[in-house]
Enzyme design. Structure first.
Site, mmCIF file in Angstrom:
data_model
loop_
_atom_site.group_PDB
_atom_site.id
_atom_site.type_symbol
_atom_site.label_atom_id
_atom_site.label_comp_id
_atom_site.label_asym_id
_atom_site.label_seq_id
_atom_site.Cartn_x
_atom_site.Cartn_y
_atom_site.Cartn_z
ATOM 1 N N TYR A 118 0.792 -1.331 0.048
ATOM 2 C CA TYR A 118 0.007 -0.021 0.060
ATOM 3 C C TYR A 118 0.908 1.342 0.043
ATOM 4 C CZ TYR A 118 -4.610 -2.327 0.917
ATOM 5 O OH TYR A 118 -5.715 -2.873 0.757
ATOM 6 N N LYS A 152 4.011 -15.348 3.195
ATOM 7 C CA LYS A 152 4.257 -16.087 2.021
ATOM 8 C C LYS A 152 5.741 -16.139 1.910
ATOM 9 C CE LYS A 152 2.909 -17.930 -2.014
ATOM 10 N NZ LYS A 152 2.132 -19.175 -2.065
ATOM 11 N N ASP A 188 -1.994 -18.507 1.268
ATOM 12 C CA ASP A 188 -2.911 -19.343 0.573
ATOM 13 C C ASP A 188 -3.553 -20.440 1.270
ATOM 14 O OD1 ASP A 188 -0.373 -20.496 0.560
ATOM 15 O OD2 ASP A 188 -0.427 -21.065 -1.360
ATOM 16 N N ASP A 190 -6.094 -7.103 4.383
ATOM 17 C CA ASP A 190 -7.057 -6.616 3.621
ATOM 18 C C ASP A 190 -7.805 -7.768 2.880
ATOM 19 O OD1 ASP A 190 -8.726 -4.782 2.331
ATOM 20 O OD2 ASP A 190 -7.734 -5.190 0.383
ATOM 21 N N ASP A 192 -11.533 -9.329 4.670
ATOM 22 C CA ASP A 192 -12.966 -9.463 3.865
ATOM 23 C C ASP A 192 -13.569 -10.864 3.973
ATOM 24 O OD1 ASP A 192 -13.090 -6.841 3.346
ATOM 25 O OD2 ASP A 192 -13.668 -7.316 1.301
HETATM 26 C C1 IPM Z 1 -10.177 -1.487 3.897
HETATM 27 C C2 IPM Z 1 -10.344 -1.000 2.524
HETATM 28 C C3 IPM Z 1 -9.529 -0.126 2.091
HETATM 29 C C4 IPM Z 1 -8.097 -0.816 2.028
HETATM 30 C C5 IPM Z 1 -9.573 0.540 0.863
HETATM 31 C C6 IPM Z 1 -11.038 1.400 0.991
HETATM 32 C C7 IPM Z 1 -8.595 1.330 0.523
HETATM 33 O O1 IPM Z 1 -10.657 -2.098 1.519
HETATM 34 O O2 IPM Z 1 -10.181 -0.856 4.850
HETATM 35 O O3 IPM Z 1 -9.997 -2.778 4.092
HETATM 36 O O4 IPM Z 1 -7.848 -1.685 1.447
HETATM 37 O O5 IPM Z 1 -7.533 -0.687 3.190
HETATM 38 MG MG MG Z 2 -10.759 -4.146 2.591
#
Ligand code: IPM
Ligand code: MG
Length: 374
Positions: free
Chosen positions: A145, A202, A235, A259, A263
């Site tokens: 990032y 990794k 993975d 990230d 999710d």
């Molecule tokens: C998160 C989001 C952010 C990230 C985006 C919106 C930049 O996906 O907070 O997980 O990737 O960190």
């Molecule tokens: Mg995210």
């Protein structure tokens, strides 16, 4: 009465952000009354709203206000209105990444727990969710990032057929101290929870992951030998999260892996609308729901405010040491759910139509329980 005063910088952002922020303010009012604290709010612009008003996703004034506050409460940013791949145009996400970096918020804590009342909302079979209660600790200010990146034109051999074309790169870079401090956060959390740490990398491919593993083990041996540490390749983790999610307690990993995995893990609960997060630095902290700005339902009064309220719970705990208030808030939320109240996103076939409520009614229900329990 000499109530403690806490200054909170609100960043309502875009989409449903302002609606769920209003519920957070409402609930904090009730908390303040019951627990004898005063919350002072300042509001600032971030993301698309800031781009529209000032041209920048992170105006200087926002940083000033955030720095001056005891904690920052962010709702959500972004929306199709500002989507662009043109590198010259401002994007809402730059505001979010910029504030994380500027405030030094290197530790992102994302708890994933199953609410008893909502366990049928998951796409996984209920027996696999038994005992799922994990904390993802994501490194937030390093890695891909924030590493060097560029797009170059006129690169020999870059176009289809070998002609001159474009090349782009991003760099995953980590320094020892960055790995050490996030690993410390994870070990300390695991020690408090009486749990294990999975360090996810990794290391079979990436040099930055090999350094990660070395530093994590060095710190473990020196200071946290009482905490069980397991290495796992990213993975494999992606697979294990679906196969046997209850094996995880604290999971610590670098920015991009975190990230993606957070999710994935959020879906164990069946609803992104229920997940909170805290981003901690050495001098300040920012709290935000894990979900986005849901532009498709913005302004309709139907968004689920619970992830925002659970972020408030984390703020009470981590920034204000108001553990009793945090417990009361979480009990109130569980009580409202147990009574069958749902916002549309977490409603299912068993939800009574008259118990499907909007954003503000959900906030009232939680506030009502907080006040009633006095
Ligand atoms: C998160 C989001 C952010 C990230 C985006 C919106 C930049 O996906 O907070 O997980 O990737 O960190
Ligand atoms: Mg995210």
């Amino acid at each position: 009465m000499s109530a403690t005063t806490y200054r909170i910088c609100l960043l309502p952002g875009d989409g449903i952000g302002p609606e769920i922020t209003a519920e957070a303010v409402k609930v904090l009012g009730a908390i303040g009354e019951r627990f004898g604290a005063t919350f002072e709010f300042t509001e600032a612009l971030l993301g698309g709203a800031a781009i529209d008003a000032t041209g920048s996703p992170l105006p200087e004034e926002t940083l000033t206000k955030a720095h001056a506050a005891d904690a920052v409460l962010l709702a959500a940013i972004g929306g199709p209105k500002w989507d662009t791949t043109d590198p010259a145009k401002p994007r809402p996400e730059q505001g979010l990444l910029g504030i994380r970096k500027a405030l030094g918020l290197y530790a992102n804590l994302r708890p994933v727990k199953i609410f008893e009342a909502l366990k049928d909302a998951s796409t996984l079979k209920p027996e696999f969710l038994e005992g799922v209660d994990m904390l993802i600790v994501r490194e937030l200010t390093g890695g891909l990032y924030f590493g060097a990146r560029a797009r170059e034109t006129g690169v020999e051999g870059a176009a289809t057929g070998g002609g001159v074309g474009m090349r782009a790169y991003d760099t995953m870079e980590y320094r020892e101290y960055e790995i050490e401090r996030i690993a410390r956060t994870a070990f300390e959390a695991a020690r408090l929870r009486g749990g294990t740490v999975h360090s996810v990398d990794k290391a079979n491919v990436l040099e930055s992951s090999r350094l990660w593993r070395e530093v994590v083990h060095r710190l473990h041996a020196a200071e946290f030998a009482d905490v069980e540490l397991l290495d796992q390749l990213v993975d494999n983790t992606a697979m294990q999260l679906i196969r046997r999610p209850a094996q995880f307690d604290v999971v610590v990993t670098e920015n991009m892996f975190g990230d993606i995995l957070s999710d994935e893990a959020s879906m164990l609960t069946g609803s992104l609308g229920m997940l909170a997060s805290a981003s901690l630095g050495d001098s300040t902290a920012l709290y935000e729901p894990s979900h986005g700005s849901a532009p498709d339902i913005a302004g309709q009064g139907i968004a689920n405010p619970l992830a925002m309220l659970l972020s408030v719970e984390m703020m009470l705990r981590y920034s204000f040491s108001m553990n009793e208030a945090a417990d009361a808030l979480s009990t109130a939320i569980e009580g409202v759910l147990a009574d069958g109240w749902r916002t549309a996103d977490i409603a299912d076939a068993s939800t009574l139509p008259q118990k499907t409520v909007g954003t503000s009614a959900m906030g009232d229900l939680v506030t009502g329980r907080l006040a009633a329990a006095e």
